[in-house]
Each structure stands twice: as structure tokens, then as C-alpha cells.
Design an enzyme around this catalytic site. Structure first.
Site, short mmCIF file in Angstrom:
data_model
loop_
_atom_site.label_atom_id
_atom_site.label_comp_id
_atom_site.label_asym_id
_atom_site.label_seq_id
_atom_site.Cartn_x
_atom_site.Cartn_y
_atom_site.Cartn_z
N LYS B 74 40.74 -44.00 -101.02
CA LYS B 74 39.93 -44.04 -99.88
C LYS B 74 39.40 -45.19 -99.63
CE LYS B 74 36.25 -40.90 -97.90
NZ LYS B 74 35.27 -39.83 -98.65
N SER B 155 35.32 -35.92 -95.06
CA SER B 155 35.57 -37.25 -94.82
C SER B 155 36.78 -37.87 -95.57
CB SER B 155 34.44 -38.20 -95.12
OG SER B 155 34.20 -38.41 -96.47
N SER B 179 33.33 -33.58 -98.84
CA SER B 179 34.38 -34.40 -98.59
C SER B 179 35.65 -34.73 -99.13
CB SER B 179 33.72 -35.98 -98.13
OG SER B 179 32.85 -36.01 -96.92
#
Lengths: 93, 480
Positions: B74, B155, B179
Site C-alpha cells: 500500500k 482504503s 481499511s
């Protein structure tokens, strides 16, 4: 709930909202603050605030000198630099 | 079925494939970029020495835990010399000169990074639509409406989409209020949020420091155990990193649980949910009951306050954490005549709408006159939420809930922030309590889209949580 002074809040957050967006954020904030207002009815008179959820003893490392970033490393992402400093417009007259 | 880490390692050991060939397969998929799941794909030249070293270790018969495994990261983890943007304009030129603790462990264990996964800006979002680099598209399509592009969740949406589309074997995500688990559920993969304090936050772009936790998004539960074995370590650089003794999460993962297990299903979570979601819980219950696991109804007293608590605390911490972006030391600087103008212009132009909104909420709830009524009150209610979980975990070993209230929705469908925030209703309470949670795929919706269930365990008991999830996975597995 009192009215939200969006100018003051954005000043506190160091943001300069374009005037056409002030109403958008102001309304959005009002909605969200109204939505979270239900917390006020919870009786917490005998409750301590929770900061660290696992409440484990914070471990302290030994105070040993170690090599970390060089000046060049630290300044490598600076938008503007002058010698070993971050450069900004003049602050003091 | 996509290959698991253990299967890939077996193929590498048996020389059915080389590290280089494996890497190229995933690299090609990542480069095709159909779903916008990567902000940056790392050039092959930058990985060539890692590939060769990994191959040498296989050749000499001593591969490391994750040797040669292509991973996505990420774009919230600082990676040394590799652009790290948090999917924000303000960090769009930022090249860290250090490696986050978690990604360093993954490198030490021989894995090879494919690239940096797209995510919501500063991890603020539940649909990956707030990224400065555009939305990520869920690789899954609604079978009754094939041309619609769906959100992957957020997210960690780029991470989830990348694993689901097969452009990395697994991806590192972060979870503040759901997330990792929510996008894993919407993309039909496994997502683990470990106990707060398990995996160091050092070098992860901070959103809400009392909630942020790193964890893996993977094709299967066993892969999550592989990654957890690598990243779950004490780190002095994170003062909230716990120094308890870690277990081996991989060994015994497929063995039956040692003792008789009781799982609680919170009845208050299931009011107003659709039949489709209810079916996921029923099917899971049926499948696990066959193994002698007992199910009981439990009821939380604090669920209705969880989202409010979260949407005070997380923005408050974010507004404080994001004060560091000022256009002076790193990140994008906008012109201004005075230093103050530089601050104002850099921040105003550098942050997107959702991040701006959350900074404003945070500034409001922390401001004089409102601090006690909102921020302090939320911290107190957070303790009540934690106590509520502890009460229930005294009665049962695990808690079973849906991961999300719905299947993946269309990009652009949810414009109102509150309806977006409600997506995290089942994941936020666990985050506030700091407990570990894992989402596994449980079935398909009528539209042919993946749905997931979440198991919640006690503090630092990831080992049994993963064993339970592995058992449930075997019973519930569905083919794409």
C-alpha cells in the site's frame, strides 16, 4: 449544537478554503457533528478516557547512540534548501 | 484458485518455475494496470539483484520465509528510494530515505516488491475514490450489469484489487476503521487486521495513531499467517508496539483447534441487514457447527455509539498528524509571498475534499469549548466500547459478524459522506477496541459479487483466530 464558524475552524487547521467551497464544508461539518451528537447522551461521569487501547507498558529502549539520517538525507525532499537549511521566505524583518 | 505462497514456494523449490519467471508473470499483470490498482510499478532493473539473490537461495536449498514472493505494498508505507505518496497530491513527489519497519521485515524475508498500491488519500475512505491518482476498479463485475465499474472498498482498495486480479501474491495494507477487512470482503479475498500494537507503525504515513495497524491482504488464510510471521515483531521505534512473545502463526494452522470453541453472534449487528448478508452468517454457523463449534447470541450495548466515536477520534488524530504537511520540509510546496501563505496554499491545494473535511472535523472537535464535549467524551465512550467487547469475550472465544453491510457498489454511487461512513459499521467497533479481526470470503451475492464474514478474537490471539478462519475457509470456499 452551536453554529459552526467555518472561517475560524479552517484558520485553526491552516487551510484557506475558496469562498465557493465554504458553504459546502460548513454544511458537511454540520451534518457530521449532528450525527455524532448522540454521544452526549452516554453517561461517562465515572469513566476514564482511553488513550492506548492495549494499555501495555510502554517499553523504553536503552539510551544508546546510533547512526541515523545524514543532513543530506533529511534535506533530500526539501522543496527549497540553502546549504544545510530548509529555505522559506523571510520571517523576521 | 490462485496459488498460495506455500504452493508457489514448492514450485520454486522443485524448479517448476524460476524466481525471475514468477516475478515477470506478476509484473506483466501489474503493468497492464486495468484496474488502477498501482500508483507505481517498480522497474525490473531495481529488483534484479533481489531476484538473483532469491534464486541463489533456492538453488542452495535455503529459501527464506517469503523468498521470491511478489508482493504489493500500500502506498502508505515508506519505501526507501521509492516514491511514497499516500495517494495525495501533497506527497506526490516524496521519496523516503528510510524503509518502514514492516516492509523491511518483508524484504529481510526475501519477498520482492512489485509496486505501490493505490489507496484512499491518507487512507481516508471506504471506496478508494478519494485517491489523487483516481479510483481503483474492483476486478469483480456485477453479473446482471457487466459494464458497471464497482469500487474495491477502501482504503486499501488497490491492495485488495491487486491481489484479486493476480498482479501480486499478497499485499500489505493498513486498517484504521476497516481499511483492510472491508476491501478484502468486497474483492473476495482474505484481510487480517492484527491487534493494535502487534505490527510496528514506524514508517507508515500516520492517519490516526491510536487506531492504525498494518496487516496483510491475501488469497487465503495460510498466506496471512506467512505474512504475519514476517511482520509481527516488537519495534522500539513505535512506542505502542507491544513487547509480548510472538507465536509461530503458520505451524498448526490447519490443525483443529485445541479446545472446544464458543462463538458469539451479536444480535444487534444483524438488525436491519439484508437476507443476503444474514445468509452469510447462517452458512458460516452451519458449516462450523459440524465441527462441534457452539454458537450463542450475544448483544453489545455500545454499537450505536461506535461510528460517532470513531468519526470524532480518527479525524481529531488526523488533523493533528497532518499538521506536518506544510510545504517546508518535504512534499509539494505551493508558492506564497510569506511563510504563512506557503503553509496555507500548500495545504489547501495539496489535500483533497475528504482529507480536508476530516481535518476540519478534527480541528472542530479539538477546539476550545468543544474538546470536552466531543473529543474527551469520545475517548471515554471508547473505553465503554472496549469494556463491552471484553464482557462478551469473557463469555465466548470469538465473535462472528458480517464484514460489510452490502456488496461492492458502483463508483460514484455514494456521494454523501455519512452514508459512506456507515459502510464501516461492522469493522469500526473492533478497531476502537484494538482487537484483531479477519475477513474471509463467505459466498457470492445474487449479483455474483463476493461477500465476507469477520471473525474477531481476543487481544494478541491471532494464532487461534487464524486457525478458526482457516477452518471456516475450507468449509465456505467458493470458486470464481
Amino acid at each position: 449544537m452551536s453554529d459552526i464558524d467555518i472561517k475560524r475552524i479552517s484558520y485553526l487547521a491552516k487551510l484557506k478554503l475558496p469562498s465557493e467551497k465554504e458553504e459546502f464544508y460548513s454544511n458537511s461539518l454540520k451534518d457530521i457533528i449532528k450525527w455524532v451528537d448522540n454521544l452526549k447522551k452516554v453517561d461517562t461521569s465515572k469513566i476514564e478516557p482511553l488513550h492506548n487501547v492495549t494499555e501495555k507498558t510502554v517499553s523504553i529502549r536503552n539510551d544508546e547512540v546510533s547512526k541515523s539520517n545524514s543532513v543530506d538525507d533529511v534535506l533530500s525532499n526539501a522543496p527549497e534548501r540553502a546549504q544545510n537549511f530548509f529555505k522559506v521566505p523571510k520571517v523576521v524583518e | 484458485m490462485k496459488n498460495s505462497i506455500s504452493q508457489i514456494k514448492k514450485d520454486l523449490i522443485e524448479k517448476k518455475i524460476s524466481v525471475s519467471e514468477l516475478y515477470d508473470e506478476y509484473l506483466a499483470k501489474a503493468k497492464s494496470g486495468n484496474n488502477n490498482s498501482f500508483n507505481l510499478v517498480i522497474d525490473r532493473e531495481n529488483n534484479i539483484s533481489s531476484i538473483n539473490e532469491s534464486q541463489n537461495r533456492y538453488d542452495s536449498g535455503n529459501p527464506l520465509l517469503l523468498d521470491g514472493i511478489p508482493l504489493g505494498i500500500k502506498d502508505l508505507f515508506c519505501t526507501k528510494g521509492i516514491r511514497t505518496t499516500a495517494s495525495s497530491k501533497i506527497l506526490s513527489n516524496f521519496i523516503p530515505n528510510y524503509e518502514s519497519f514492516v516492509t523491511q521485515q518483508l524484504l529481510n524475508d526475501g519477498s520482492i516488491f512489485i509496486g505501490k498500491n493505490n489507496c484512499d488519500e491518507f487512507a481516508m475512505g471506504s471506496s478508494n475514490e478519494t485517491s489523487y491518482f483516481g479510483p481503483v476498479i474492483n476486478p469483480w463485475k456485477n453479473k446482471n450489469s457487466q459494464k458497471d465499474n464497482l469500487v474495491p472498498g477502501g482504503s486499501s482498495g488497490g491492495s485488495a484489487a491487486a491481489v484479486a486480479e493476480g498482479s501480486c501474491v499478497a499485499s500489505m495494507g493498513t486498517d484504521t476503521g476497516g481499511s483492510i477487512r472491508q476491501p478484502a470482503s468486497l474483492c473476495g479475498i482474505v484481510g487480517l487486521k492484527p491487534t493494535f500494537g502487534s505490527c510496528s507503525r514506524w514508517g507508515i504515513v500516520a492517519f490516526a495513531s491510536s487506531l492504525d495497524q498494518a496487516g496483510p491482504l491475501t488469497n487465503c488464510v495460510e498466506d496471512a499467517a506467512y505474512i504475519l510471521n514476517s511482520i509481527n515483531k516488537h519495534d522500539f521505534n513505535d512506542s505502542t508496539s507491544s513487547n509480548h512473545q510472538r507465536e509461530d502463526y503458520l505451524i498448526d494452522i490447519n490443525n483443529s483447534l485445541q479446545k472446544k470453541i464458543k462463538i458469539g453472534i451479536p444480535s444487534d449487528y444483524l438488525e436491519d441487514v439484508s437476507d443476503e448478508i444474514l445468509n452469510q452468517i447462517d452458512n458460516t454457523k452451519k458449516a462450523l457447527s459440524k465441527h462441534g463449534i457452539e454458537f450463542v447470541d450475544v448483544e453489545f450495548k455500545t454499537t450505536e455509539y461506535a461510528l460517532s466515536t470513531y468519526y470524532i477520534l480518527a479525524p481529531a488524530e488526523a488533523s493533528s498528524n497532518l499538521a506536518r504537511y506544510d510545504g517546508v520540509r518535504y512534499g509539494v510546496r505551493e508558492d506564497g509571498e510569506s511563510l504563512d501563505d506557503i503553509y496555507l496554499n500548500s495545504r489547501t491545494k495539496g489535500f483533497g475534499d475528504e482529507v480536508t473535511r476530516r481535518i476540519l472535523i478534527g480541528a472542530y472537535v479539538l477546539s476550545a469549548g468543544y474538546y470536552d464535549a466531543y473529543y474527551r467524551q469520545a475517548q471515554k465512550v471508547r473505553r465503554l466500547i472496549k469494556n463491552d467487547f471484553q464482557r462478551i469475550l469473557n463469555e465466548v472465544d470469538f465473535i462472528l459478524t458480517p464484514t460489510t453491510p452490502n456488496e461492492a457498489f458502483k463508483i460514484g454511487d455514494k456521494l454523501d459522506p455519512i452514508s459512506m461512513y456507515k459502510n464501516d459499521i461492522y469493522t469500526v467497533p473492533t478497531s476502537l477496541a484494538g482487537l484483531p479481526g479477519i475477513s474471509i470470503p463467505s459466498g457470492l451475492s445474487k449479483n455474483g459479487l463476493p461477500l465476507g464474514v469477520q471473525f474477531i478474537g481476543n487481544y494478541f490471539e491471532e494464532k487461534t483466530l487464524l486457525q478458526l478462519a482457516a477452518l471456516a475457509e475450507k468449509e465456505l470456499s467458493f470458486n470464481e
